[in-house]
Write a protein that holds these residues in place. Structure first.
Motif, PDB file in Angstrom:
ATOM      1  N   ILE A 202       0.822  -1.203   0.000  1.00 58.62           N
ATOM      2  CA  ILE A 202       0.000   0.000   0.000  1.00 58.62           C
ATOM      3  C   ILE A 202       0.859   1.258   0.000  1.00 58.62           C
ATOM      4  O   ILE A 202       0.652   2.176  -0.771  1.00 58.62           O
ATOM      5  CB  ILE A 202      -0.932   0.023   1.231  1.00 58.62           C
ATOM      6  CG1 ILE A 202      -1.885  -1.171   1.192  1.00 58.62           C
ATOM      7  CG2 ILE A 202      -1.719   1.325   1.286  1.00 58.62           C
ATOM      8  CD1 ILE A 202      -2.647  -1.359   2.482  1.00 58.62           C
TER       9      ILE A 202
ATOM     10  N   ASP B 127      -6.992   9.699   1.423  1.00 58.51           N
ATOM     11  CA  ASP B 127      -7.018   8.424   0.717  1.00 58.51           C
ATOM     12  C   ASP B 127      -5.691   8.192  -0.001  1.00 58.51           C
ATOM     13  O   ASP B 127      -5.247   9.022  -0.795  1.00 58.51           O
ATOM     14  CB  ASP B 127      -8.170   8.413  -0.293  1.00 58.51           C
ATOM     15  CG  ASP B 127      -8.311   7.064  -0.971  1.00 58.51           C
ATOM     16  OD1 ASP B 127      -7.589   6.816  -1.955  1.00 58.51           O
ATOM     17  OD2 ASP B 127      -9.128   6.254  -0.503  1.00 58.51           O
TER      18      ASP B 127
ATOM     19  N   HIS C 178      -6.975   3.534   0.578  1.00 58.26           N
ATOM     20  CA  HIS C 178      -6.992   3.327   2.027  1.00 58.26           C
ATOM     21  C   HIS C 178      -6.835   4.668   2.741  1.00 58.26           C
ATOM     22  O   HIS C 178      -6.056   5.525   2.320  1.00 58.26           O
ATOM     23  CB  HIS C 178      -5.864   2.393   2.455  1.00 58.26           C
ATOM     24  CG  HIS C 178      -5.946   1.020   1.864  1.00 58.26           C
ATOM     25  ND1 HIS C 178      -6.638  -0.006   2.464  1.00 58.26           N
ATOM     26  CD2 HIS C 178      -5.440   0.523   0.700  1.00 58.26           C
ATOM     27  CE1 HIS C 178      -6.539  -1.090   1.712  1.00 58.26           C
ATOM     28  NE2 HIS C 178      -5.821  -0.800   0.637  1.00 58.26           N
ATOM     29  N   ARG C 179      -7.575   4.824   3.834  1.00 59.30           N
ATOM     30  CA  ARG C 179      -7.455   6.043   4.632  1.00 59.30           C
ATOM     31  C   ARG C 179      -6.240   5.893   5.557  1.00 59.30           C
ATOM     32  O   ARG C 179      -6.128   4.905   6.287  1.00 59.30           O
ATOM     33  CB  ARG C 179      -8.706   6.269   5.474  1.00 59.30           C
ATOM     34  CG  ARG C 179      -8.653   7.581   6.256  1.00 59.30           C
ATOM     35  CD  ARG C 179      -9.762   7.688   7.257  1.00 59.30           C
ATOM     36  NE  ARG C 179      -9.631   8.909   8.047  1.00 59.30           N
ATOM     37  CZ  ARG C 179     -10.307   9.140   9.173  1.00 59.30           C
ATOM     38  NH1 ARG C 179     -11.161   8.230   9.632  1.00 59.30           N
ATOM     39  NH2 ARG C 179     -10.135  10.271   9.825  1.00 59.30           N
TER      40      ARG C 179
ATOM     41  N   VAL D 238      -3.836   2.588   9.199  1.00 59.63           N
ATOM     42  CA  VAL D 238      -4.385   2.326   7.869  1.00 59.63           C
ATOM     43  C   VAL D 238      -5.795   1.790   8.059  1.00 59.63           C
ATOM     44  O   VAL D 238      -5.980   0.737   8.685  1.00 59.63           O
ATOM     45  CB  VAL D 238      -3.519   1.317   7.093  1.00 59.63           C
ATOM     46  CG1 VAL D 238      -4.166   1.017   5.740  1.00 59.63           C
ATOM     47  CG2 VAL D 238      -2.112   1.863   6.893  1.00 59.63           C
ATOM     48  N   ASP D 239      -6.781   2.529   7.548  1.00 59.65           N
ATOM     49  CA  ASP D 239      -8.188   2.161   7.742  1.00 59.65           C
ATOM     50  C   ASP D 239      -8.489   1.966   9.224  1.00 59.65           C
ATOM     51  O   ASP D 239      -9.132   0.986   9.636  1.00 59.65           O
ATOM     52  CB  ASP D 239      -8.529   0.898   6.951  1.00 59.65           C
ATOM     53  CG  ASP D 239      -8.400   1.104   5.447  1.00 59.65           C
ATOM     54  OD1 ASP D 239      -8.614   2.251   4.996  1.00 59.65           O
ATOM     55  OD2 ASP D 239      -8.057   0.145   4.741  1.00 59.65           O
TER      56      ASP D 239
END
Length: 361
Positions: free
Chosen positions: A229, A300, A304-305, A350-351
């Motif tokens: 990611i 984002d 992914h936040r 992450v998320d």
């Protein structure tokens, strides 16, 4: 009248040594006790000479856990553990690790500094971990004898010569007068490629071994997901060296084994803290454990936040709702909250789930 008894002219007087020794009734002859004592001591001396010294290998020392490498990032091993056949013979009584001049040297585990000085022209630091000791050379010490240090805490800088062709750090592990393979401190065991660990080996019960394998696999999968990611997404939020990585460890203040939920950067008090990426500041507050913290929402990233937090700051230079650019100064390094010294504790979500920040840097 009684006359003394007369001896014949041919009878000689017995010397004192030949006269009968008189003892009190019921009391043993003291000379007999002395002879018995000498006989016992002689037997003990002969027995010790026959058996030789009791080998300390019979007792497995307690190794400190958790433990980490004394250099960050994980260094290249230039020369592995090569114990000599005889104690006075040639060999390598530890690990030679590739380093750079001035690189921070970190304690591999918690303990107490028992020596910080010079031996043979090179600086040496010795940390006592209760059962065994770790040694570091050549080092310019930054700690004093008696100081308590935690896992990953800086204890000096690489300075001096040990390896003939390049700068290196020699890491030793000792149990009394016995040299052990320092690779036993780390999860991989002996770090000498193609060799089996030399020295005591700690075996886990079957249930704990299965759990350790499960956790290791989970951590590896998490690192791979995070790397896929965010590899290369962030810049380093501090100029300091990494002094403690993400993972399980014993907290240096509470003594409780728990997840170290971020990466620590050892840096001077008051040095700059930088935004690791563009984002919006969402939190600027003081946390009981994390001290002065700054939380940045990076929005984002690849679906992914992602958020990050910079903790233990001495001061905060931003406010909630403020937009920041990558590399912008957002605060200064400090030691607020539960902290043993000035450093940055950097966290990543992450998320909304905490993750290892390393793959993002």
């Amino acid at each position: 009248m009684t006359f003394p008894q007369m001896r014949s002219s041919g009878e000689r007087e017995r010397p004192d040594a030949a006269r009968p020794r008189l003892t009190r009734p019921g009391r043993a002859d003291p000379s007999r006790h002395r002879r018995r004592w000498y006989e016992v001591m002689a037997c003990l001396v002969l027995l010790c000479a026959f058996l030789g010294p009791v080998p300390r290998a019979w007792a497995t020392p307690e190794l400190p856990a958790p433990a980490g490498w004394p250099l960050a990032p994980e260094p290249e091993v230039l020369r592995g553990f090569e114990p000599p056949a005889q104690r006075w013979g040639a060999g390598n009584r530890g690990l030679d690790l590739a380093a750079t001049a001035g690189q921070p040297v970190l304690a591999v585990a918690g303990g107490t500094v028992s020596f910080a000085g010079s031996i043979g022209g090179n600086g040496v630091v010795v940390v006592d971990h209760g059962g065994v000791r770790t040694t570091y050379t050549p080092v310019a010490p930054t700690v004093a004898v008696g100081a308590r240090v935690g896992l990953g805490q800086p204890i000096g800088e690489v300075r001096g010569t040990h390896c003939p062709e390049r700068v290196c750090l020699h890491l030793g592990l000792r149990d009394g007068d016995r040299y052990l393979d320092p690779g036993l401190l780390f999860a991989s065991g002996s770090v000498d490629p193609g060799s089996r660990p030399r020295g005591p080996v700690r075996l886990l019960p079957p249930d704990r071994a299965v759990e350790a394998q499960r956790l290791a696999a989970a951590r590896k999968a998490a690192r791979e997901r995070a790397g896929a990611i965010g590899s290369g997404t962030f810049v380093r939020p501090s100029a300091g060296a990494v002094t403690s990585s993400y993972g399980m460890r014993v907290h240096p203040i509470t003594g409780i084994r728990k997840l170290h939920d971020g990466i620590d950067f050892g840096a001077p008090c008051g040095s700059e803290l930088w935004a690791p990426a563009d984002g919006t500041v969402v939190t600027v507050d003081r946390h009981p454990a994390l001290g002065n913290r700054i939380v940045i929402d990076h929005g984002d990233i690849r679906g992914h936040r992602v958020r990050s937090a910079l903790n233990h700051a001495s001061s905060q230079a931003v406010r909630p709702g403020q937009r920041v650019r990558v590399g912008e100064v957002v605060g200064r390094v400090g030691s607020t909250g539960l902290s043993t010294g000035c450093h940055l504790h950097f966290m990543v979500w992450v998320d909304d789930r905490l993750t290892d920040p390393a793959p993002w840097l």
